[in-house]
Design a protein around this motif. Sequence first.
Motif, PDB file in Angstrom:
ATOM      1  N   CYS A 429       0.786  -1.198   0.001  1.00 30.09           N
ATOM      2  CA  CYS A 429       0.030   0.083   0.010  1.00 30.09           C
ATOM      3  C   CYS A 429       0.726   1.242   0.079  1.00 30.09           C
ATOM      4  O   CYS A 429       1.569   1.275   0.903  1.00 30.09           O
ATOM      5  CB  CYS A 429      -0.795  -0.090   1.216  1.00 30.09           C
ATOM      6  SG  CYS A 429      -2.054   1.595   1.252  1.00 30.09           S
ATOM      7  N   PRO A 430       0.659   1.988  -1.109  1.00 28.49           N
ATOM      8  CA  PRO A 430       1.459   3.234  -1.143  1.00 28.49           C
ATOM      9  C   PRO A 430       0.948   4.468  -0.032  1.00 28.49           C
ATOM     10  O   PRO A 430       1.639   5.386   0.252  1.00 28.49           O
ATOM     11  CB  PRO A 430       1.141   3.798  -2.536  1.00 28.49           C
ATOM     12  CG  PRO A 430      -0.033   3.187  -2.977  1.00 28.49           C
ATOM     13  CD  PRO A 430      -0.080   1.976  -2.106  1.00 28.49           C
ATOM     14  N   SER A 431      -0.235   4.290   0.737  1.00 22.07           N
ATOM     15  CA  SER A 431      -0.593   5.186   1.635  1.00 22.07           C
ATOM     16  C   SER A 431      -0.438   4.813   2.767  1.00 22.07           C
ATOM     17  O   SER A 431      -0.990   5.066   3.935  1.00 22.07           O
ATOM     18  CB  SER A 431      -2.299   5.278   1.307  1.00 22.07           C
ATOM     19  OG  SER A 431      -2.128   6.108   0.111  1.00 22.07           O
ATOM     20  N   ASN A 432       0.328   3.499   3.065  1.00 23.26           N
ATOM     21  CA  ASN A 432       0.443   2.915   4.431  1.00 23.26           C
ATOM     22  C   ASN A 432      -0.787   2.782   5.244  1.00 23.26           C
ATOM     23  O   ASN A 432      -0.857   2.731   6.426  1.00 23.26           O
ATOM     24  CB  ASN A 432       1.591   3.805   5.064  1.00 23.26           C
ATOM     25  CG  ASN A 432       2.780   3.911   4.631  1.00 23.26           C
ATOM     26  OD1 ASN A 432       3.429   3.052   4.168  1.00 23.26           O
ATOM     27  ND2 ASN A 432       3.451   4.965   4.709  1.00 23.26           N
TER      28      ASN A 432
END
Lengths: 453, 345
Positions: A429-432
């Motif tokens: 996930c790039p948005s953590n």
Amino acid sequence: MAVRKTFKGGVHPHEYKELSCSKGSVEMPAPSRVVVPLRQHLGAPAKAVVNVGDRVVEGQVIGEPGGFVSAPVHAPIAGEVTAVAKHRHPGGFVCDAIVIEAKEPVPGPDGNVPVQVPYRMPAAVGDRYMEADPALLKNLIRDAGLVGMGGAAFPTHVKLSPPAGKPVDTLVINGAECEPFLTCDHRVMLEETEKVVHGVRILMRVLGVERCFVGIEDNKPDAIAQLSAAFADVPGVVVSACRVKYPQGGEKQLIKALTGREVPPPPGLPLDVGCVVQNVGTAARVAEAVMEGRTFTSRVITLSGTQIANPMNVRVKVGTMLADVVEFCGGLKSDLSRVIQGGPMMGIAMADLQVPVVKGTSGFVFLEAGNPGDYQAASCIRCGRCVSACALRLQPVEIAKKLEAGDLEGAEALHVMECMECGSCSFACPSNRWLVQLFRIAKGKINERRRKA
Amino acid sequence: MSADAKLDTGKAAAAPERLIVSPSPHLRSKDTTASIMMWVAIALLPGVAVSFYYFGLEAVRTMVIAVVSCLAFEFVGMKLLGTAGSLKDMSALVTGILLGMNLPPTAPWWMVAAGGLIAMVVAKHLFGGLGSNVFNPALTARVFLLIAWPVQMTTWLKPGTTGLVTAEGLQAVTGATPLAIIKEGGVGALSGTGAIDMLMGNVGGSLGEVSAAALLLGGILLLAKRIITWEIPVFFIGTTALVTGIAWMANPAQYASPLTHVLTGGLMLGAIFMATDMVTSPISFGGRVVFAVGCGLLTGLIRLFGGYPEGVSFAILLMNAATPLIDHLMVPKTFGTPRKAEVAK
């Protein structure tokens, strides 16, 4: 090399294997004190059969299985039982443990100090296992306290006892070792090749199967070459290179890659598609148990990470305290903030180093503090990376949306219970966003509801 | 000793007093929302450069106003509505560049700024901010402007203009887009423009409509960096080519060839950079294929039979609206779940 086998989905974390993969395993001298938890396996905990003050020899039974799905535990060192009490377990809980301290044996009435002979199971068959009764072999495996060494620690003999009506035709040996940092299976394959071969033949005989696949990720070409050569004259055994991808070493993913079969969702088991999966390390221990009568009292673990002075593979006694292993390996670096038992993708963070090595411990990873941003979830941009990362074709983003709205039923309808918690979604996930973390909590809650219902 | 007695915890190790205990996974991929957006912006640069080359200062002016207004209105939207987002995530920068690419070079400054307002405040933050918008913000703005100010939105500069153009001088330097020429006068009217011109960008149009080659270059970069996946561009462009190809084979005198359709208009920009917008496209592979085929079908039909010469924007917006439905219907069978045929056995 033939086509590299794999599954759909998964992620590619940096491997970090180079830190320790070329270092031969070092034997750590037996510590003066061990803490042996009675729960080192899935299923019922073992029951202590020794009392404080008892003298024990190396290898003898100190805990008997608490049921069929259970395993005995054995004394890793000779000495005196000094406590049977609660102790912290590297699995993140507290359970009963037997503490043994090394002591010189008491001199006999004649003044002579008796020689302490390590306990070996008398029924061991040496290299005549192909003539032995499979039931006897299975009993040796059970009595040796063997459990899966890949991390889940499921009792080995249970996996070798398929219920009637579930025919098994394939043994799968797991040498994928897909978790970053860990290299203990790699070293076992290189250093104990002969034992692995014997163990595989024993396991095939117990199961009565003619076919076995050994799956190894192709970042270990030396292990693939060595095992291919060793298995060349063993009929029915195929050593296969698998693509380097996490979670290639997941049971379901490995079976899919090697046989094309898909294990049904829980409560489905590999047995449902005619497969039994065993770790390579377990195979080597099977050979020791059946051929030499050795009980399970030591294993190879990997100590690695960016914050340990000398990443290495070390053979330690079960029950050795992590702090002692760290000291033996040469200590830590100054930026240490996280200690993970197991690999960094699924492993458990330790609160301190006062935990023992257990049978299922594949290693400890020592890391610096994470980037604080890694823990601050931003908005989901619906990039779908969690969906393509999921090795079980779940839709993490949609499940998380339901859970964030408090909708457990909605999450259940989207199959959250099938999640095996590999963590690929959260990794990708790039948005953590917290995905697998939410799913773990939800699975617990749903299980609780089901128990009450 | 009682069962719950505390054990001696052994000798102290040289470990810090406090360790961080957090749930796994303990590693994270390096990609972040900001890095994804940055790569999209970088991939747009070749197309931006070509537009600057052919339309000169007019294109630079339009692009600068578009980007600045999107950044400003992102800030306004967040402050006004308290919605999710941050200028640091670079998504407003990408929207700004895309808005600029969707406008004619001579668009008046106030119109460009109005586009920024529509894109950021109306299309994005009124829907809840980053990740919550249903429609692609830049395309919403383009379609709004097209309907509100049709004349200014369809006044096209001839390529090769370098300086700024005054209102009086505008008449002398305008041309039409290839698709508009075909819509007005049929295929024969386009005879002067070859495929190479269209590929390289030597035609009239919006900033991002002119160079198929530069946009493709950006698309290859995005594919190589795994920012976008192949299925949306390939199925979008493929379906458009198929639909227009059928019409062309039926009547080549009236309809342009699929090659012309693929190389002109907003198709490359739309298929590579707009339809692939993650927020407004489906999350599963199958869903994205359905979405892309729908985009291509609508684009082809609007271009062939609709009132507008170009249909990419409408097609994508319509499919944006269908995305939640596609996601709802196209849930993949989970691992190990038998397919229907196997269940029947």
